[in-house]
Design an enzyme around this catalytic site. Structure first.
Site, mmCIF file in Angstrom:
data_model
loop_
_atom_site.group_PDB
_atom_site.id
_atom_site.type_symbol
_atom_site.label_atom_id
_atom_site.label_comp_id
_atom_site.label_asym_id
_atom_site.label_seq_id
_atom_site.Cartn_x
_atom_site.Cartn_y
_atom_site.Cartn_z
ATOM 1 C CE1 TYR A 166 -4.117 1.905 0.612
ATOM 2 C CE2 TYR A 166 -2.831 3.078 2.262
ATOM 3 C CZ TYR A 166 -3.962 2.971 1.483
ATOM 4 O OH TYR A 166 -4.942 3.932 1.566
ATOM 5 C CE LYS A 183 -3.814 4.945 -1.510
ATOM 6 N NZ LYS A 183 -4.812 5.352 -2.533
#
Length: 251
Positions: A152, A156
């Site tokens: 993640y 991001k």
């Protein structure tokens, strides 16, 4: 009267995506509500229509090129050519590195980065044709690193580099690209994080709020307000930026 802008918001069935779709509709835009399951977007669409707006629920896997192209074509045909895009769709597959599977990695990178790439590439032609466009990509404070989120965090952080490149490439055509990086926002996703670490969600929120300078957790509407500004007519000189919506400096 200015011609109505058409927006697409991915992952708009709930959470930040739903709040953003409702806010953009309140701002006067027609909204394509994209989610993996078309039926899941019905509540968001119904709330927009009940308030007097125009919206369309569209089902699409954001990591699948034919589905993305079909979704954009449907929005263009039924609402009008989209010139506002919010790449919000996301998933979590949290785990420590030594336990993280290739599928955990590929799924998260696919939905976040590949999804934003496919939607941006497909929608940009409408923006370039109209010499006006707004792209907002959802990053996160996890881009700065977060235990258990190698996939993640990488996705991001990648969103930020992707955003800055879009700003450079599309700027000459009247298109801006910015990223919003939320901190702790009360959503189904953060509830799942609390469950993963074995803490009750209410306690999790209290513990988190104590560490945030403004002493509260964020709400989806906090992020939607910021996106509303970035896609507005007045934000045409703001591009390539990452705005942390976190209750403090990268809290």
């Amino acid at each position: 009267m200015t011609e109505q802008r058409i927006a697409i918001v991915t992952g708009a069935a709930r959470g930040i995506g739903a709040a953003t779709a409702r806010r953009l509709a309140a701002d006067g835009m027609a909204v394509g509500v994209v989610d993996l399951d078309e039926a899941a977007g019905k509540d968001t669409v119904d709330s927009i229509v009940a308030a007097g707006g125009r919206a369309l629920a569209v089902g699409a896997d954001v990591a699948d090129k034919p589905q993305v192209e079909a979704a954009v074509e449907r929005v263009a045909a039924e609402l009008g050519p989209p010139t506002v895009l919010v790449n919000n769709a996301g998933v979590l597959r949290d785990n420590l590195l030594f336990k993280m599977s290739e599928d955990d990695w590929d799924t998260v990178l696919g939905v976040h980065l590949r999804g934003a790439f496919l939607f941006s590439r497909t929608v940009q032609k409408h923006m370039v044709e109209q010499r006006w466009g707004r792209i907002v990509n959802l990053s996160s404070t996890s881009a700065l690193g977060n235990r258990g989120q190698a996939n993640y965090a990488a996705a991001k952080a990648g969103m930020q580099g992707f955003t800055k490149t879009l700003a450079i490439e599309l700027g000459p055509f009247g298109v801006t690209a910015n990223a919003v990086a939320p901190g702790f926002i009360v959503t189904d996703m953060t509830a799942a994080t609390a469950a993963r670490v074995g803490v009750g969600f209410e306690d999790f929120q209290e513990q988190t709020a104590a560490q945030i300078p403004v002493r509260r957790v964020g709400r989806p509407e906090d992020v939607a307000h910021t996106i509303s500004f970035l896609v507005s007519e007045g934000a045409g000189f703001v591009s390539g930026q990452v705005i942390y919506v976190a209750g403090g400096p990268r809290a």
